[in-house]
Design a protein around this motif. Structure first.
Motif, short mmCIF file in Angstrom:
data_model
loop_
_atom_site.label_atom_id
_atom_site.label_comp_id
_atom_site.label_asym_id
_atom_site.label_seq_id
_atom_site.Cartn_x
_atom_site.Cartn_y
_atom_site.Cartn_z
N CYS A 235 -3.14 -3.19 1.10
CA CYS A 235 -3.47 -2.85 -0.28
C CYS A 235 -4.78 -2.06 -0.29
O CYS A 235 -5.61 -2.20 0.60
CB CYS A 235 -3.61 -4.12 -1.11
N CYS A 237 -6.83 -2.09 -3.06
CA CYS A 237 -7.65 -2.51 -4.21
C CYS A 237 -9.07 -2.87 -3.76
O CYS A 237 -9.32 -3.19 -2.60
CB CYS A 237 -7.00 -3.71 -4.91
N CYS A 267 -5.15 -8.36 -8.51
CA CYS A 267 -4.37 -7.20 -8.08
C CYS A 267 -2.88 -7.58 -8.09
O CYS A 267 -2.48 -8.60 -7.53
CB CYS A 267 -4.79 -6.79 -6.67
N CYS A 270 -1.43 -7.33 -4.13
CA CYS A 270 -1.77 -8.27 -3.04
C CYS A 270 -2.25 -9.62 -3.55
O CYS A 270 -2.52 -10.51 -2.75
CB CYS A 270 -2.80 -7.65 -2.11
ZN ZN Z 1 -4.63 -5.43 -3.87
#
Ligand code: ZN
Length: 281
Positions: A235, A237, A267, A270
């Motif tokens: 991910c 993020c 998020c 994830c």
């Molecule tokens: Zn994430």
């Protein structure tokens, strides 16, 4: 853990192929989405194919696929880049529907037969490339095949499959994508069609065979692997990304958020949670 992908050329270099074992990737997607069987199968197929589309890119380019049917799963969103990093989510991961008469997961009914597949490619240019096709039936691989043929004018065949175990973990998952190159002869096209048709489901094949063995089933000795690549769940993020997305909200929305000292955001890809100090906004 990384999943292996092989890409190369076959049938007198008239065919390009990608083949991937995506079991670990889809296992991770199952865990982050907490998905039940049919959602894992649909999401695993779309994320595996999107992962391959990511590997076709270069220079940090990114591809997003949004598969939206009128079935109970909602939207399947997968994002992948040229590094083989993939993340994906489904709106309703806990959908349960009856199995098909042959005992297989009914992905088509879960996705829905009517809807669209949208592909957005961020090619580091001012405007992203977008293409959209109507769903061809919601079995996922066929829908992506149709996209390649219609939107990118590249004759493509894709087979993708996911086997889910009784505890919802992923038993096997894989994808094979073949594309005809412009120099392909009609003889090669015929041979390819026959062999793809004869090939068993890739998820079943992967239970007992290596990627190389499946390529032999498909192309005999007439293929060469050019490159080994990887796919893995990752991910992108971060707290900074969440801050940036909050900063573009409307003034009164930001004011409302700042009434609290901290806010918790999660998020969707994830499930990582961030406690954000609202003074930073
Ligand atoms: Zn994430």
């Amino acid at each position: 853990m990384k999943n292996k992908v092989l890409n190369g050329l076959a049938f007198n270099d008239e065919v390009r192929f990608f083949i991937a074992d995506t079991k670990e990737l889809v296992n991770k997607l199952q865990q982050t989405n907490q998905s039940l069987a049919v959602a894992s199968a649909a999401l695993g197929r779309s994320a595996s194919i999107t992962g391959i589309m990511g590997l076709m890119l270069k220079d940090n380019q990114e591809v997003t696929s949004i598969l939206k049917g009128d079935g109970p799963l909602g939207q399947l969103i997968s994002i992948a880049n040229d590094q083989g990093h993939v993340r994906a989510m489904v709106t309703n991961p806990q959908v349960e529907i009856p199995l098909k008469e042959n005992g297989k997961l009914d992905v088509r009914s879960a996705v829905g037969e009517n809807g669209s597949l949208k592909i957005i490619k961020n090619l580091n240019m001012r405007e992203p490339f977008t293409g959209e096709v109507d769903l061809l039936g919601g079995e996922v691989a066929e829908d992506f095949t149709y996209y390649f043929t219609v939107s990118e004018q590249t004759p493509t065949a894709i087979t993708a499959g996911v086997l889910v175990d009784v505890d919802y973990s992923i038993k096997s998952s894989g994808v094979l994508l073949v594309q005809l190159l412009p120099n392909a002869s009609s003889e090669t096209i015929d041979k390819l069609e026959t062999n793809i048709y004869a090939l068993k489901s890739i998820s079943n094949l992967l239970l007992e065979k290596s990627l190389e063995d499946i390529l032999k089933d498909m192309f005999g000795e007439d293929f060469r692997v050019l490159e080994e690549q990887n796919l893995e769940f990752r991910c992108t993020c971060s707290q900074e990304r969440f801050l940036n997305s909050i900063r573009v909200l409307k003034h009164d929305e930001i004011k409302e958020i700042k009434e609290d000292e901290t806010i918790e955001v999660e998020c969707h890809f994830c499930r990582q949670k961030y406690n954000i100090d609202t003074k930073l906004i």
